[in-house]
Design a protein around this motif. Structure first.
Motif, PDB file in Angstrom:
ATOM      1  N   LEU A 392       0.781  -0.968  -0.338  1.00  0.00           N
ATOM      2  CA  LEU A 392      -0.518  -0.093   0.365  1.00  0.00           C
ATOM      3  C   LEU A 392       0.411   1.251   0.200  1.00  0.00           C
ATOM      4  CD1 LEU A 392      -2.795  -0.649   1.928  1.00  0.00           C
ATOM      5  CD2 LEU A 392      -2.701   0.171  -0.005  1.00  0.00           C
ATOM      6  N   ARG A 393       1.796   0.850   0.868  1.00  0.00           N
ATOM      7  CA  ARG A 393       2.408   2.874   1.287  1.00  0.00           C
ATOM      8  C   ARG A 393       3.979   2.696  -0.172  1.00  0.00           C
ATOM      9  NH1 ARG A 393       4.296   0.497   5.552  1.00  0.00           N
ATOM     10  NH2 ARG A 393       6.435  -0.683   5.213  1.00  0.00           N
ATOM     11  N   ASP A 395       2.266   1.931  -3.455  1.00  0.00           N
ATOM     12  CA  ASP A 395       1.216   1.824  -4.014  1.00  0.00           C
ATOM     13  C   ASP A 395       0.934   3.834  -3.758  1.00  0.00           C
ATOM     14  OD1 ASP A 395       1.273  -0.570  -5.851  1.00  0.00           O
ATOM     15  OD2 ASP A 395      -0.164  -0.934  -4.459  1.00  0.00           O
ATOM     16  N   ARG A 396       0.805   4.207  -2.414  1.00  0.00           N
ATOM     17  CA  ARG A 396       0.441   5.347  -2.302  1.00  0.00           C
ATOM     18  C   ARG A 396       1.505   5.954  -2.904  1.00  0.00           C
ATOM     19  NH1 ARG A 396      -1.548   3.241   2.708  1.00  0.00           N
ATOM     20  NH2 ARG A 396      -3.302   3.520   2.646  1.00  0.00           N
ATOM     21  N   ARG A 399       0.786   6.912  -6.590  1.00  0.00           N
ATOM     22  CA  ARG A 399      -0.124   7.352  -7.075  1.00  0.00           C
ATOM     23  C   ARG A 399       0.490   8.709  -6.670  1.00  0.00           C
ATOM     24  NH1 ARG A 399      -2.990   9.612  -9.360  1.00  0.00           N
ATOM     25  NH2 ARG A 399      -5.264   8.664  -9.715  1.00  0.00           N
ATOM     26  N   ASP A 520      -5.619   3.141  -8.145  1.00  0.00           N
ATOM     27  CA  ASP A 520      -6.588   3.127  -7.320  1.00  0.00           C
ATOM     28  C   ASP A 520      -7.231   2.286  -7.113  1.00  0.00           C
ATOM     29  OD1 ASP A 520      -6.235   6.338  -7.731  1.00  0.00           O
ATOM     30  OD2 ASP A 520      -7.369   6.534  -9.059  1.00  0.00           O
ATOM     31  N   LEU A 523      -4.968   0.106  -4.389  1.00  0.00           N
ATOM     32  CA  LEU A 523      -4.666   0.888  -2.937  1.00  0.00           C
ATOM     33  C   LEU A 523      -6.429   0.193  -2.372  1.00  0.00           C
ATOM     34  CD1 LEU A 523      -3.476   4.263  -3.549  1.00  0.00           C
ATOM     35  CD2 LEU A 523      -2.573   2.377  -2.855  1.00  0.00           C
ATOM     36  N   ARG A 524      -7.334   0.247  -3.152  1.00  0.00           N
ATOM     37  CA  ARG A 524      -8.948   0.097  -2.408  1.00  0.00           C
ATOM     38  C   ARG A 524      -9.262  -0.926  -2.257  1.00  0.00           C
ATOM     39  NH1 ARG A 524     -13.486  -2.630  -3.946  1.00  0.00           N
ATOM     40  NH2 ARG A 524     -12.746  -3.751  -5.348  1.00  0.00           N
ATOM     41  N   ALA A 527      -6.507  -2.006   1.115  1.00  0.00           N
ATOM     42  CA  ALA A 527      -7.611  -1.162   1.978  1.00  0.00           C
ATOM     43  C   ALA A 527      -8.097  -2.511   2.689  1.00  0.00           C
ATOM     44  CB  ALA A 527      -7.638   0.127   1.792  1.00  0.00           C
TER      45      ALA A 527
END
Length: 877
Positions: A392-393, A395-396, A399, A520, A523-524, A527
């Motif tokens: 996630l980190r 990908d953020r 993004r 996106d 990330l969804r 999460a």
């Protein structure tokens, strides 16, 4: 007159071109071309040649000029009884008009040519062509507007039709009965108007209306009294019903049954709610398991692809690796022996230490087994959660580096489209010059030399020619500078839009937006997966793991007997001593061979560096293989978890009671109780009202009053009937007089109806048309004895009637010696497939001695029209 050839030069879409329409024969001629091919342009050009002065600059003439400018030119070849002639006009720039004969001799020019054309058309727009040339989209026979131009056109058309009918029908005096009939009709209409309206209803304020209103008022009073009498009888019957219903609702058995039904419905509804809640939790578990399986499958597929690419890279380096292995064979052999000895020492030491640890942990193992299992499960969960958080980190961060949005990309695409359109306009309007200097070069306004070759000029350009002077090149459009400025502004807008997307090109911006969408979605899903693994957060998961590890301690997994372990411990100590001795001898041998293998080791390291370069992109093979294996091993568990969750959900769904039915049953039981309570109150209130009304009406004398009102009403109705009979007799007299006068007028319209009726029968057998004696045009269509006004007919039927009427007038004009071609520009767009075939037959019926030119874009629908096929040819000027 018959058209034989039409030639358009520099008109509308034919800018810089000549469009020629050939093959215009006798009878029906069809020009069938797709939309935007210029059919209506030919129609408008014909109209301008015959009805616009060559010096005119009115809107119809300006509409013929193309965007690039220039002078529109029109030439039409016609055939008259006197021979062939060519009519030619040029508009706007150096206007000209001329008429030449078949041998090319000039007959008339300029104003004389205009007069020659006017005599040919015999009345201009008020003559035959004004009625017979049908523009695209026109349904009626006359202009429908209320302006001065429309009124003038309608008056001109009426004059032309009257002149035509007088010429073909002779001088017919319209006998109307004279002034005596007019006086009688006026007196009859006055008497009718005194009593009735135009629709035959009683006139307000008249004697008939007063008699009708008085009779109606007396009837209303009589009806009201009869209703009061009937109401008294009804109230008595209703009171008996109310008393019976109150007794039934208040019965103890009925009250107890309603209460029991309500209690049962509440219990069933509560049970259904509880089951629905369990079913919702089971559905949520299914969704979590499905998302986890999908994430694991995607990760496994990515790892498999990465492994395949790594194997391909390793295969490419196999040759270099084989050479390096051959060089270090002897050193590897000695190192392997030393390693084996060392491994034996380590194994023996590990075995000895393991036995000692087993001995120490034998008593603690059973107590910590449960805690250890919990710690292992929590550790695996924490590892998976940390992996998801790391992804996630990453990908953020990726993004956050993308600034492109759908709105920014749409703005860039609009800017690119605007620039493309301006570029196309510039290419269409530009002037090209080509320089081939044989002396000093020409100089641009800024003093620089004009380079050889082709150059596009969009605006006024001044060149200095040494030894000659200045040369000014003007494209003539007056729009080059403005267009260049627009193109520069469009380029700046495109650069700004692409900068907002973080890209230098539009295709790159589209790729960035697709990548942002994928990030996106990742990330969804990440999460959601992290929330499934650590619902209360990572710190809570770490605390739980620490507590489990503290409870487990470091005890072994199995409980053993120390007495049984002592012989094994003695044997392990002896094995370790022997391994140490062998390791010493092997180490000395390896040290002696180390110097000899230095060169081979150097070559091995070179090969290793080559392999590391190949694996840098894919990572270490062992780690990749381990990851792929772990993912492969994890998938069955995920699938089993999903299968179990779905099975649990299915079991709950199969045994679930119908919540809506339970809710409906509860609602019904509640409403029954409430309705019974409300009905008791309403009935009690109604009984009180009935008692009061019955007492009041019983005291009134209704029968005597009803008898008096009936007598008055009968007398008033008889007086109204006399007035009605008088109006009917007067109306019949008026209609008989008007019909007699109409029969005499029909002789005037007989020529039109004689030509129109056969054409109408082709489409509507047995139908007839009523002609308005004021406009001399169809007013209503009669079918099956029913007259229908043209205003209420469908667009297709009005279109057919209008065209058939024009064809009838065309035959009359031809009989009067004023033959003009009938031109239809997409005039059958509202006609269905069946009737369009009948219209084709009607066109051929009048085409026996009349030229008909049909312009259409409907290739398939007009394939069965037949006739000649005109050819349109386009060539450069």
């Amino acid at each position: 007159m018959r058209l034989r050839r039409i030639e358009l030069t520099n008109i509308r879409r034919f800018a810089g071109q000549r469009a020629v329409l050939e093959g215009l024969g006798d009878g029906v001629t069809v020009l069938c071309e797709p939309n935007e091919s210029g059919k209506s342009t030919f129609f408008d050009a014909l109209h301008a040649l015959f009805f616009e002065r060559h010096r005119s600059s009115r809107a119809p003439v300006r509409a013929l000029q193309p965007h690039a400018g220039g002078a529109p030119e029109i030439a039409v070849g016609i055939e008259l009884p006197q021979g062939d002639f060519l009519l030619r006009k040029r508009f706007l720039s150096r206007p000209q008009a001329s008429v030449t004969d078949g041998q090319g001799r000039l007959i008339a020019q300029e104003d004389e040519a205009e007069a020659w054309i006017d005599r040919l058309m015999a009345g201009g727009l008020s003559g035959p062509s004004g009625l017979l040339w049908v523009r695209q989209g026109v349904l009626g026979l006359e202009p429908e507007g209320a302006g001065a131009d429309q009124r003038r056109q309608r008056e001109d058309g009426l004059a032309a039709r009257r002149d035509l009918l007088s010429s073909v029908a002779g001088e017919i005096e319209m006998m109307t009965g004279g002034r005596r009939m007019d006086a009688v009709l006026d007196q009859v209409r006055t008497e009718i108007a005194r009593l009735a309206t135009d629709t035959g209803r009683p006139r307000a304020g008249g004697e008939w209306k007063r008699a009708v209103d008085e009779a109606r008022a007396l009837a209303d009073q009589e009806t009201a009294l009869r209703e009061r009498a009937q109401r008294l009888s009804g109230d008595l019957a209703r009171r008996a019903q109310v008393l019976s219903a109150l007794a039934a609702l208040g019965a103890p058995d009925a009250v107890a049954a309603r209460t029991a039904a309500l209690d049962w419905a509440r219990q069933a509804h509560d049970a259904a709610l509880a089951h629905a809640d369990r079913l919702t939790h089971a559905a949520r578990d299914c969704e979590v398991a499905r998302m986890a399986l999908q994430a694991a499958t995607r990760e496994w597929q990515d790892a498999r692809q990465l492994s395949e690419r790594t194997q391909q890279a390793r295969a490419g380096l196999a040759t270099a690796t084989a050479a390096a292995e051959a060089a270090r064979d002897r050193a590897a052999l000695l190192a392997a022996r030393d390693a084996e000895a060392g491994a034996a020492v380590l194994a023996a030491g590990q075995a000895l230490r393991g036995l000692r640890e087993r001995m120490a942990a034998a008593q603690r193992a059973r107590l910590a087994r449960g805690a250890r299992q919990r710690a292992a499960d929590l550790a695996r969960t924490l590892d998976r959660a940390l992996e998801v958080e790391a992804r996630l980190r990453t990908d953020r961060v990726q993004r956050g580096q993308l600034s492109v949005t759908p709105k920014a990309l749409a703005e860039a695409e609009r800017a690119q489209t605007a620039l493309d359109r301006l570029t196309a306009r510039a290419e269409a309007q530009a002037v090209s010059i080509e320089v081939e200097p044989d002396g000093p070069p020409a100089l641009l306004p800024d003093g620089t030399a004009l380079p050889p070759g082709a150059r596009t000029v969009l605006e006024r350009l001044r060149l200095t020619l040494p030894g000659f002077g200045a040369l000014v090149i003007d494209p003539g459009t007056g729009q080059g500078g403005a267009l260049a400025a627009e193109m520069a502004a469009a380029r700046r807008a495109l650069d700004q839009a692409l900068a907002a997307c973080g890209a230098a090109e539009l295709t790159v911006a589209r790729g960035l937006l697709q990548r942002a969408d994928r990030l996106d979605e990742a990330l969804r899903q990440g999460a959601q997966a992290l929330a499934d693994l650590a619902p209360e957060g990572l710190e809570a998961l770490r605390d739980a793991l620490a507590r489990a590890e503290a409870e487990a301690g470091d005890a072994p997994s199995e409980a053993e007997d120390p007495a049984l372990l002592e012989p094994e411990l003695d044997r392990a100590e002896a094995v370790e001593a022997e391994a140490q001795a062998r390791a010493t001898v092997a180490g000395q041998a390896a040290a002696q061979a180390e110097a000899a293998s230095a060169v081979a080791e150097a070559e091995r390291r070179a090969a290793a560096r080559t392999l590391e370069a190949a694996e840098a992109q894919a990572g270490a093979p062992e780690a990749l293989a381990a990851r792929l294996a772990a993912l492969s091993a994890e998938r069955p568990a995920q699938e089993a978890r999903l299968t179990g969750a779905e099975a649990a959900h299915r079991r709950l769904a199969e045994t679930a009671p119908d919540l809506e039915t339970a809710r409906a049953a509860l609602t019904r039981a509640t409403s029954v109780v409430e309705q019974a309570r409300k009905e008791q109150g309403d009935l009690s209130q109604e009984r009180a009202g009935l008692d009061s009304r019955i007492a009041t009406l019983a005291e009134e004398g209704l029968e005597e009053t009803l008898e008096d009102l009936a007598g008055q009403r009968a007398a008033t109705e008889a007086r109204a009937a006399r007035y009605e009979a008088e109006v009917a007799a007067l109306t019949r007299l008026r209609d008989a007089l008007e019909q007699a006068r109409t029969r005499q007028r029909d002789a005037y319209f007989r020529p039109v109806l004689r030509e129109l009726q056969p054409l109408l029968s082709i489409l509507h057998p047995g139908a007839g048309l009523q002609v308005d004696d004021g406009t001399l045009l169809p007013q209503a269509l009669t079918r099956d004895g029913q007259a229908e006004s043209l205003d209420i007919l469908s667009g297709g039927t009005r279109e057919q009637v209008a065209i058939l009427t024009r064809l009838a007038f065309a035959r009359l004009f031809a009989q009067a010696g004023r033959a003009v071609p009938v031109i239809l520009d997409d005039a059958l767009v509202h006609t269905d497939d069946e009737r369009i075939e009948a219209m084709f037959t009607a066109l051929h019926r009048i085409a026996a001695d009349q030229q008909v030119l049909v312009l259409t874009c409907r290739q398939r629908a007009f394939a069965s029209l037949g006739g000649h096929r005109a050819r349109m040819r386009i060539e450069p000027v």
